[in-house]
Structure formats: C-alpha cells, structure tokens
Design an enzyme around this catalytic site. Structure first.
Site, PDB file in Angstrom:
ATOM      1  CG  ASP A  21      -6.440  -2.424  11.791  1.00  0.00           C
ATOM      2  OD1 ASP A  21      -6.449  -1.917  10.656  1.00  0.00           O
ATOM      3  OD2 ASP A  21      -5.401  -2.753  12.392  1.00  0.00           O
ATOM      4  CD  GLN A  74       0.638  -3.121   9.617  1.00  0.00           C
ATOM      5  OE1 GLN A  74      -0.086  -2.170   9.904  1.00  0.00           O
ATOM      6  NE2 GLN A  74       0.507  -3.790   8.489  1.00  0.00           N
ATOM      7  CE  LYS A  89      -1.893   0.430   7.781  1.00  0.00           C
ATOM      8  NZ  LYS A  89      -2.037  -0.819   8.563  1.00  0.00           N
TER       9      LYS A  89
HETATM   10  N1  GUN Z   1      -1.523  -6.383   8.070  1.00  0.00           N
HETATM   11  C1  GUN Z   1      -1.973  -6.429   6.792  1.00  0.00           C
HETATM   12  N2  GUN Z   1      -3.037  -5.625   6.646  1.00  0.00           N
HETATM   13  C2  GUN Z   1      -3.270  -5.060   7.844  1.00  0.00           C
HETATM   14  C3  GUN Z   1      -4.241  -4.127   8.306  1.00  0.00           C
HETATM   15  O1  GUN Z   1      -5.138  -3.672   7.592  1.00  0.00           O
HETATM   16  N3  GUN Z   1      -4.115  -3.782   9.620  1.00  0.00           N
HETATM   17  C4  GUN Z   1      -3.170  -4.292  10.437  1.00  0.00           C
HETATM   18  N4  GUN Z   1      -3.159  -3.898  11.710  1.00  0.00           N
HETATM   19  N5  GUN Z   1      -2.257  -5.164  10.037  1.00  0.00           N
HETATM   20  C5  GUN Z   1      -2.319  -5.541   8.740  1.00  0.00           C
END
Ligand code: GUN
Length: 293
Positions: free
Chosen positions: A119, A96, A52
């Site tokens: 998100d 996350q 990311k």
């Molecule tokens: N863990 C697995 N996929 C995601 C996501 O798209 N965003 C976040 N914040 N955590 C995750």
C-alpha cells in the site's frame, strides 16, 4: 474534451501484468501472493477488497483474504500482521482502512514490514517516496501518474492544484507532482478545508486533482478553460436508481465541468480502477523483490 478511460487502461495494465506473471511462472519462478486483512463489514471496504481479490485472479496472483469481526483486539490484529511479516509465501499484504476506532491505524501501519507494505503507507516508504528513492508508492497517486503518462499529458512547469491533504492521496500526490521527473516537474499548491480563497487557487490550475471526498464540490466556475481535471472522489451517495441503493459520486460536478476541460476522469471508471491496478503493480514488484532485494 477527452475522457480519460481509467477502466480501459486498468484492463490493459492487468493484461500486461498477467503476461509477465505467466512468463515468471513458466520459468519456474514464484507466483506473486497478496494477502488482505479486512476488519468488519463496511460496505465500501467490502467492495474494494472484493475488487482487489478479483484483480489478483486476473493478474495470475495468489491471494488470501483474512477477515475479522469489528471486535477484534488491536493486539490480535498486530499479531496477525507480525505473522504475515514472517510468512515467506506472502510477498505483500494490506490492511484495509478504515479500522474500528479502538485500533490505532498508525500502529498497524508501522507494524507492517515496509518490504511487504504494497500500500506504500509505512513511514519508510512515504519517506523514500518523498526523496525520490525506490519504494512502494501509494496506489491512488500512482494510478493517477499512470493515467497522466498513458495520455501523454504534459506536467512540466504546469500549475497543479491538489484539493485535499490526506496521507493516502493529497500529500503523496503533491510530492509526486513536484518530483524532478515526468510525470512531475509541476508547480504544486495543496488546498484544504482551511485554505483561503480556494476557488481562486483552483481557477489558476492547469491540472486540478480533487481528493476531498465532498461530492460535487468542484463547480465550473472553479475550473480554467482547457484544464486537466482528475476526480478522486468516490463518496457513496444514496440513490433509488441503482440496484445497490447508492451511487459512487465524485468531487467534481462532471456535467458542468467537463465541457471546459482538455481531459477529465469520470466517476466511476476513472481513478478508481487504476488504484486497484497500482496495488497489483506493487504486488508484482514485491513478488520480484525489485524494490527491496
Ligand atoms: N482505504 C481506502 N483506500 C485504501 C487503500 O488504498 N488501501 C487500504 N489498505 N485501505 C484503503
């Protein structure tokens, strides 16, 4: 059979975003800024967050990575979230997941200002998505919609089976595929661990979206001839053939299923790269204050 090249589409979308950001900055506008909170050292989370941050660079965004050890208290984390809510330079941020067991993920998600929730996990964004209002749509389902659009895959009137009912993928995916729009207008069935005769449901699917997190769950005898198969699985299975010591493995037994499909996504290189790109698109929207002016 046509392979859906998520990696190539993701690269193209990032270039589109970078061009738009360059224009915004050239006109004196603000460079979008994404922050990410990472707790602990889970291998998968480390990889995703690094990807990311890297994608932010490619898109021309500013990014800030905030790290905590596993023993961070819930209150400490919530305080940091509140600070980010107030920080005017931060356009959007993510925490996350998964988080250590002593921290309530739901509490964290609900503490994030929904206007910065790129998100799309906050109940306000989930609720707005489910009734078709402008919102941040969660990244994986949005990435899948983008793939369907870019490959001009028909969805109207099609039978779509979603395997899995997670809040992050299965539920929003089902909502989006039934929305009155393209992509959408499909007849959607959601199957999960308690579904009766799941194989029979799958065999009826024109579009099969597998998001169970069970490696190689979908076999050839579960797929209709000519179906579109979207594989969301990314389980890290130990392997002695790779440098990292594991192999990302999808929910679909690709070799067996692919010959029957009209379109199929590979793992890796299918849905995964699109998930990150969707987060970039949401961050650009946040930077432009498009959803919540
Ligand atoms: N863990 C697995 N996929 C995601 C996501 O798209 N965003 C976040 N914040 N955590 C995750």
């Amino acid at each position: 059979m046509e392979l859906i090249d998520g990696k190539a589409i993701a690269e193209a979308v990032k270039q589109e975003i970078a061009a738009e950001v360059a224009g915004i900055v050239a006109r004196g506008g603000k460079r979008p800024h994404l922050a990410a909170i990472l707790v602990g050292h889970d291998g998968g989370s480390e990889t995703y967050v690094a990807a990311k941050v890297k994608a932010c660079e490619v898109c021309g965004f500013k990014s800030t990575l905030i790290r905590y050890e596993n023993d961070v208290t819930e209150e400490e984390l919530l305080d940091r979230v509140r600070q980010l809510n107030e920080d005017e330079d931060i356009d959007g941020f993510i925490v996350q997941l998964p988080l250590p067991r002593h921290i309530s993920e739901q509490k964290v998600i609900e503490t994030i200002d929904h206007r910065k929730d790129v998100d799309g996990f906050h109940p306000i964004n989930v609720g707005r998505m489910s009734i078709g209002l402008p919102c941040y749509v969660s990244a994986t389902p949005n990435g899948i919609l983008e793939l369907i659009k870019r490959y001009h895959i028909e969805t109207t009137g099609k039978k779509c089976v979603v395997l899995g009912r997670s809040n992050i993928v299965g539920k929003p995916m089902a909502m989006l595929m039934m929305q009155k729009a393209y992509p959408g207008d499909a007849t959607v069935t959601v199957c999960h661990s308690r579904s009766r005769d799941l194989a029979k449901e799958c065999r009826e699917a024109d579009i099969l979206i597998a998001a169970l997190g069970q490696p190689h769950f979908v076999k050839a005898d579960m797929v209709k001839e000519g179906a579109v198969v979207i594989d969301v699985g990314t389980t890290r299975v130990p392997s002695d053939k790779t440098k990292s010591g594991f192999k990302l493995t999808g929910d679909v037994l690709f070799e067996e299923v692919a010959p029957k499909c009209s379109y199929i996504t590979p793992v890796p290189g299918g849905v995964g790269p699109m998930t990150i790109v969707s987060l970039m698109k949401n961050t650009l929207l946040a930077g432009k204050k498009e959803i919540y002016p």
